[in-house]
Design an enzyme around this catalytic site. Structure first.
Site, PDB file in Angstrom:
ATOM      1  CB  THR A  27     -38.020  33.699  60.981  1.00  0.00           C
ATOM      2  OG1 THR A  27     -37.795  35.408  60.370  1.00  0.00           O
ATOM      3  CG2 THR A  27     -37.167  33.357  61.887  1.00  0.00           C
ATOM      4  CB  SER A  51     -35.190  20.233  59.506  1.00  0.00           C
ATOM      5  OG  SER A  51     -36.561  20.820  58.960  1.00  0.00           O
ATOM      6  CE1 TYR A 110     -31.985  24.776  59.749  1.00  0.00           C
ATOM      7  CE2 TYR A 110     -34.213  24.179  58.881  1.00  0.00           C
ATOM      8  CZ  TYR A 110     -33.252  24.138  60.000  1.00  0.00           C
ATOM      9  OH  TYR A 110     -33.784  23.507  61.198  1.00  0.00           O
ATOM     10  CB  VAL A 137     -39.051  23.768  68.369  1.00  0.00           C
ATOM     11  CG1 VAL A 137     -39.079  23.861  70.136  1.00  0.00           C
ATOM     12  CG2 VAL A 137     -39.091  22.293  68.046  1.00  0.00           C
ATOM     13  CB  THR A 144     -35.887  27.532  69.739  1.00  0.00           C
ATOM     14  OG1 THR A 144     -35.967  27.500  68.328  1.00  0.00           O
ATOM     15  CG2 THR A 144     -36.382  26.358  70.343  1.00  0.00           C
ATOM     16  CG  ASP A 149     -17.462  27.300  66.592  1.00  0.00           C
ATOM     17  OD1 ASP A 149     -18.074  26.575  66.002  1.00  0.00           O
ATOM     18  OD2 ASP A 149     -17.149  28.753  66.794  1.00  0.00           O
ATOM     19  CB  ILE A 150     -19.867  21.986  65.332  1.00  0.00           C
ATOM     20  CG1 ILE A 150     -20.979  22.915  64.727  1.00  0.00           C
ATOM     21  CG2 ILE A 150     -20.240  21.285  66.760  1.00  0.00           C
ATOM     22  CD1 ILE A 150     -22.117  22.318  64.323  1.00  0.00           C
ATOM     23  CG  ASN A 167     -29.424  20.508  69.459  1.00  0.00           C
ATOM     24  OD1 ASN A 167     -30.676  20.812  68.995  1.00  0.00           O
ATOM     25  ND2 ASN A 167     -28.810  21.870  70.107  1.00  0.00           N
ATOM     26  CE  LYS A 226     -30.965  21.151  60.540  1.00  0.00           C
ATOM     27  NZ  LYS A 226     -30.135  21.108  61.841  1.00  0.00           N
TER      28      LYS A 226
HETATM   29  P1  NDP Z   1     -31.590  27.784  68.777  1.00  0.00           P
HETATM   30  O1  NDP Z   1     -31.107  28.746  67.757  1.00  0.00           O
HETATM   31  O2  NDP Z   1     -32.399  28.248  69.759  1.00  0.00           O
HETATM   32  O3  NDP Z   1     -30.227  26.973  69.190  1.00  0.00           O
HETATM   33  C1  NDP Z   1     -29.173  26.527  68.136  1.00  0.00           C
HETATM   34  C2  NDP Z   1     -28.123  26.021  69.088  1.00  0.00           C
HETATM   35  O4  NDP Z   1     -27.129  25.626  68.002  1.00  0.00           O
HETATM   36  C3  NDP Z   1     -27.616  27.210  69.898  1.00  0.00           C
HETATM   37  O5  NDP Z   1     -27.030  26.686  71.362  1.00  0.00           O
HETATM   38  C4  NDP Z   1     -26.055  27.635  68.963  1.00  0.00           C
HETATM   39  O6  NDP Z   1     -25.287  28.405  69.875  1.00  0.00           O
HETATM   40  C5  NDP Z   1     -25.818  26.268  68.564  1.00  0.00           C
HETATM   41  N1  NDP Z   1     -24.886  26.591  67.552  1.00  0.00           N
HETATM   42  C6  NDP Z   1     -24.852  27.245  66.277  1.00  0.00           C
HETATM   43  N2  NDP Z   1     -23.994  27.291  65.609  1.00  0.00           N
HETATM   44  C7  NDP Z   1     -22.982  26.533  66.422  1.00  0.00           C
HETATM   45  C8  NDP Z   1     -21.639  26.285  66.224  1.00  0.00           C
HETATM   46  N3  NDP Z   1     -20.763  26.649  65.308  1.00  0.00           N
HETATM   47  N4  NDP Z   1     -21.111  25.326  67.212  1.00  0.00           N
HETATM   48  C9  NDP Z   1     -21.908  24.999  68.187  1.00  0.00           C
HETATM   49  N5  NDP Z   1     -22.885  25.237  68.569  1.00  0.00           N
HETATM   50  C10 NDP Z   1     -23.587  26.029  67.468  1.00  0.00           C
HETATM   51  O7  NDP Z   1     -32.253  26.584  67.816  1.00  0.00           O
HETATM   52  P2  NDP Z   1     -33.193  25.327  68.128  1.00  0.00           P
HETATM   53  O8  NDP Z   1     -32.920  24.919  69.514  1.00  0.00           O
HETATM   54  O9  NDP Z   1     -34.419  25.614  67.716  1.00  0.00           O
HETATM   55  O10 NDP Z   1     -32.276  24.354  67.151  1.00  0.00           O
HETATM   56  C11 NDP Z   1     -31.701  23.129  67.429  1.00  0.00           C
HETATM   57  C12 NDP Z   1     -31.546  22.169  66.241  1.00  0.00           C
HETATM   58  O11 NDP Z   1     -32.989  21.810  66.066  1.00  0.00           O
HETATM   59  C13 NDP Z   1     -30.865  22.752  65.197  1.00  0.00           C
HETATM   60  O12 NDP Z   1     -30.083  21.852  64.493  1.00  0.00           O
HETATM   61  C14 NDP Z   1     -32.159  23.136  64.242  1.00  0.00           C
HETATM   62  O13 NDP Z   1     -31.703  23.222  62.730  1.00  0.00           O
HETATM   63  C15 NDP Z   1     -33.129  22.047  64.508  1.00  0.00           C
HETATM   64  N6  NDP Z   1     -34.595  22.147  64.262  1.00  0.00           N
HETATM   65  C16 NDP Z   1     -35.119  23.338  64.806  1.00  0.00           C
HETATM   66  C17 NDP Z   1     -36.543  23.309  64.517  1.00  0.00           C
HETATM   67  C18 NDP Z   1     -37.321  24.473  65.233  1.00  0.00           C
HETATM   68  O14 NDP Z   1     -38.530  24.583  64.914  1.00  0.00           O
HETATM   69  N7  NDP Z   1     -36.744  25.259  66.168  1.00  0.00           N
HETATM   70  C19 NDP Z   1     -37.179  22.638  63.418  1.00  0.00           C
HETATM   71  C20 NDP Z   1     -36.121  21.727  62.757  1.00  0.00           C
HETATM   72  C21 NDP Z   1     -35.101  21.438  63.396  1.00  0.00           C
HETATM   73  P3  NDP Z   1     -25.476  30.219  70.214  1.00  0.00           P
HETATM   74  O15 NDP Z   1     -26.374  30.159  71.491  1.00  0.00           O
HETATM   75  O16 NDP Z   1     -23.927  30.227  70.412  1.00  0.00           O
HETATM   76  O17 NDP Z   1     -25.977  30.637  68.811  1.00  0.00           O
END
Ligand code: NDP
Length: 278
Positions: free
Chosen positions: A94, A139, A197, A234, A236, A60-61, A87, A201
């Site tokens: 949203t 981002s 957000y 993306v 997600t 957990d970061i 990541n 970033k």
């Molecule tokens: P998701 O919400 O699908 O995934 C986010 C991930 O980060 C999850 O695995 C989540 O864990 C984890 N996370 C959150 N907080 C913590 C923490 N304290 N310690 C460890 N892990 C943590 O989002 P995305 O896959 O879309 O996002 C991935 C990255 O890409 C992010 O940094 C996001 O800001 C960036 N990004 C995404 C964009 C998009 O369009 N999707 C656009 C630009 C940037 P858990 O499952 O437990 O919540």
């Protein structure tokens, strides 16, 4: 390329899961980390069933103890790592919503958590001719010099661009969070789109510039290259599945940056495998 071991934060789902999968497809052993043990183990199982070399560890970061335990485990089991992909991240708006209700959590996770992870893992990065790699999944919303969604104060922008210490980044985050508390953030000259957000970033991007400069002083053979990138919009959980880019494509630039051969690029911002101004 001789890289063998990578760490991905937030690897249990979304872009992080795809980054893990793609790095493993390149033959690396990847440590898939997740704050939730069950989610991390389930994600790891899927990749192991595909014959990939993936190992799970809780991380957990925003939890200092979790970071310390993780680093001690890496040191004992592997001695060091070659690649760190920061990541993990959160967003609570949203579409066109712009609530700052969770601003503290957003800044703490996306900026302070990422910074603490980077600081903790740098001493564990192995020496190599190609240089170890840190990739920040950031981002475009956090570009300092984008034409839209930037900080209004030109002097502050300049200071964050030529950032000499992390103090100015930390102070900027504190100032924003104070304004969130007293309600004055709306007229504070902050980015207008996804304000908390975007700022988190922006801080990651400024920190990347600073670290690139600091790390460039390391001797040949012990170099660490650090860059940030945008995965696109993306599909997600973060975008409420509204994004246009599938997660495997979102993972492409971070993976490409991590494995880029024969170069010494550091402190830059990339999207779709191209350097862009930030
Ligand atoms: P998701 O919400 O699908 O995934 C986010 C991930 O980060 C999850 O695995 C989540 O864990 C984890 N996370 C959150 N907080 C913590 C923490 N304290 N310690 C460890 N892990 C943590 O989002 P995305 O896959 O879309 O996002 C991935 C990255 O890409 C992010 O940094 C996001 O800001 C960036 N990004 C995404 C964009 C998009 O369009 N999707 C656009 C630009 C940037 P858990 O499952 O437990 O919540």
């Amino acid at each position: 390329m001789d890289y063998t071991l990578a760490v991905v934060t937030g690897g249990n789902r979304g872009i992080g899961f795809e980054i893990t999968r793609q790095l493993a497809l390149h033959g690396l052993t990847v440590i898939l980390t997740s704050r939730d043990i069950i989610a991390g183990e389930e994600a790891t199982k899927i990749l192991l069933e595909q014959g990939l070399k993936v190992v799970f560890h809780q991380l957990d970061i925003v939890d200092r103890e979790s970071i310390d335990l993780f680093c001690a485990w890496v040191k004992e089991k592997y001695g060091g790592i070659d690649i760190l992909i920061n990541n993990a991240g959160v967003s609570y708006n949203t579409g066109s919503e712009n609530s700052v209700e969770c601003a503290e959590k957003v800044i703490n996770t996306n900026y302070f958590g990422t910074k603490n992870m980077t600081k903790a893992l740098i001493p564990l990065m192995r020496s190599s001719d190609e240089g170890a790699r840190v990739v920040m999944v950031s981002s475009r919303l956090g570009r300092l010099n984008g034409r839209r969604n930037r900080i209004a104060d030109v002097d502050l922008r300049q200071q964050l661009e030529d950032v000499e210490s992390e103090d100015i980044i930390d102070t900027t985050m504190s100032k924003f969070l104070e304004q969130v508390k007293d309600g004055s953030w709306i007229t504070g000259g902050w980015p207008q789109n996804n304000t908390d957000y975007s700022l988190s970033k922006l801080a990651v991007n400024a920190y990347t510039r600073l670290m690139a400069r600091t790390l460039s002083e390391r001797p040949e053979g012990q170099k660490i290259y650090i860059n940030c990138c945008c995965p696109g919009w993306v599909k997600t959980a973060m975008t409420g599945w509204a994004g246009l880019t599938p997660p495997d494509e979102g993972a492409d630039t971070p993976v490409w940056l991590a494995l880029l051969s024969g170069q010494s690029t550091s402190g830059k911002f990339f999207a779709e495998r191209r350097e862009i101004n930030f």
